[in-house]
Design a protein around this motif. Structure first.
Motif, PDB file in Angstrom:
ATOM      1  N   TYR A 114      -7.757   0.058  -4.369  1.00  0.00           N
ATOM      2  CA  TYR A 114      -6.741  -0.806  -5.112  1.00  0.00           C
ATOM      3  C   TYR A 114      -7.967  -1.992  -5.525  1.00  0.00           C
TER       4      TYR A 114
ATOM      5  N   ARG B  76       1.109   3.593  -2.903  1.00  0.00           N
ATOM      6  CA  ARG B  76       0.844   5.167  -3.298  1.00  0.00           C
ATOM      7  C   ARG B  76       1.488   6.854  -3.179  1.00  0.00           C
ATOM      8  N   ARG B  77       3.141   5.641  -2.657  1.00  0.00           N
ATOM      9  CA  ARG B  77       3.602   6.623  -3.460  1.00  0.00           C
ATOM     10  C   ARG B  77       4.433   6.697  -4.801  1.00  0.00           C
TER      11      ARG B  77
ATOM     12  N   LEU C 112      -6.142  -0.743  -8.929  1.00  0.00           N
ATOM     13  CA  LEU C 112      -5.104   0.293  -9.475  1.00  0.00           C
ATOM     14  C   LEU C 112      -3.638  -1.434  -9.578  1.00  0.00           C
TER      15      LEU C 112
ATOM     16  N   LYS D  86       1.190  -1.088   0.255  1.00  0.00           N
ATOM     17  CA  LYS D  86       0.118   0.551   0.267  1.00  0.00           C
ATOM     18  C   LYS D  86       1.282   1.210   0.095  1.00  0.00           C
ATOM     19  N   LYS D  87       2.349   1.108   0.767  1.00  0.00           N
ATOM     20  CA  LYS D  87       3.283   1.972   0.284  1.00  0.00           C
ATOM     21  C   LYS D  87       3.792   2.425  -0.378  1.00  0.00           C
TER      22      LYS D  87
ATOM     23  N   TYR E 277      -7.608   5.884  -7.215  1.00  0.00           N
ATOM     24  CA  TYR E 277      -7.007   4.854  -6.268  1.00  0.00           C
ATOM     25  C   TYR E 277      -7.658   4.575  -5.199  1.00  0.00           C
TER      26      TYR E 277
ATOM     27  N   PHE F 297       1.842   6.106  -7.664  1.00  0.00           N
ATOM     28  CA  PHE F 297       0.406   6.741  -7.692  1.00  0.00           C
ATOM     29  C   PHE F 297       0.493   8.345  -7.717  1.00  0.00           C
ATOM     30  N   ASP F 298       0.891   8.624  -6.679  1.00  0.00           N
ATOM     31  CA  ASP F 298       1.780  10.288  -6.080  1.00  0.00           C
ATOM     32  C   ASP F 298       2.335  10.652  -7.491  1.00  0.00           C
TER      33      ASP F 298
END
Length: 105
Positions: free
Chosen positions: A67, A14-15, A70, A10-11, A65, A17-18
């Motif tokens: 899950y 997120r990294r 993704l 997940k981390k 975003y 994706f952002d």
């Protein structure tokens, strides 16, 4: 997908994706500024507005975003060259296989 996302995945997600979203928004902003600076008549003004509207629709539909989405998001971003396989390092082999299959389309 039934494959659950671990805390570390997940981390990573997120990294990645952002960062991809930020880069794409920065590119749109740069293009917008250039178009606005060179606008000299109403037609070019409306072309700029049309560009922004189209860009927003594309970005809003691409960057989801959830899950469950993704795999498809990362597959598309990989296909478009907005992220690399290395960016996704740390995701499970099963997730990477799905992402790579989507990217191949």
């Amino acid at each position: 997908m039934t494959d659950e996302w671990s805390r570390s995945e997940k981390k990573i997600a997120r990294r990645v994706f952002d960062a991809a979203l930020h880069r794409e928004l920065a590119a749109v902003l740069q293009t917008f500024k250039a178009m606005a600076a060179s606008a000299s008549d109403p037609e070019s003004m409306w072309s700029t507005e049309e560009f922004l509207s189209k860009s927003r629709r594309e970005i809003d539909s691409k960057y989801d975003y959830r899950y469950s989405q993704l795999h498809a998001v990362f597959g598309r971003l990989l296909r478009e060259g907005r992220i690399s396989e290395e960016d996704l390092s740390g995701l499970s082999e099963s997730k990477m296989n799905v992402i790579l299959r989507i990217a191949a389309f």
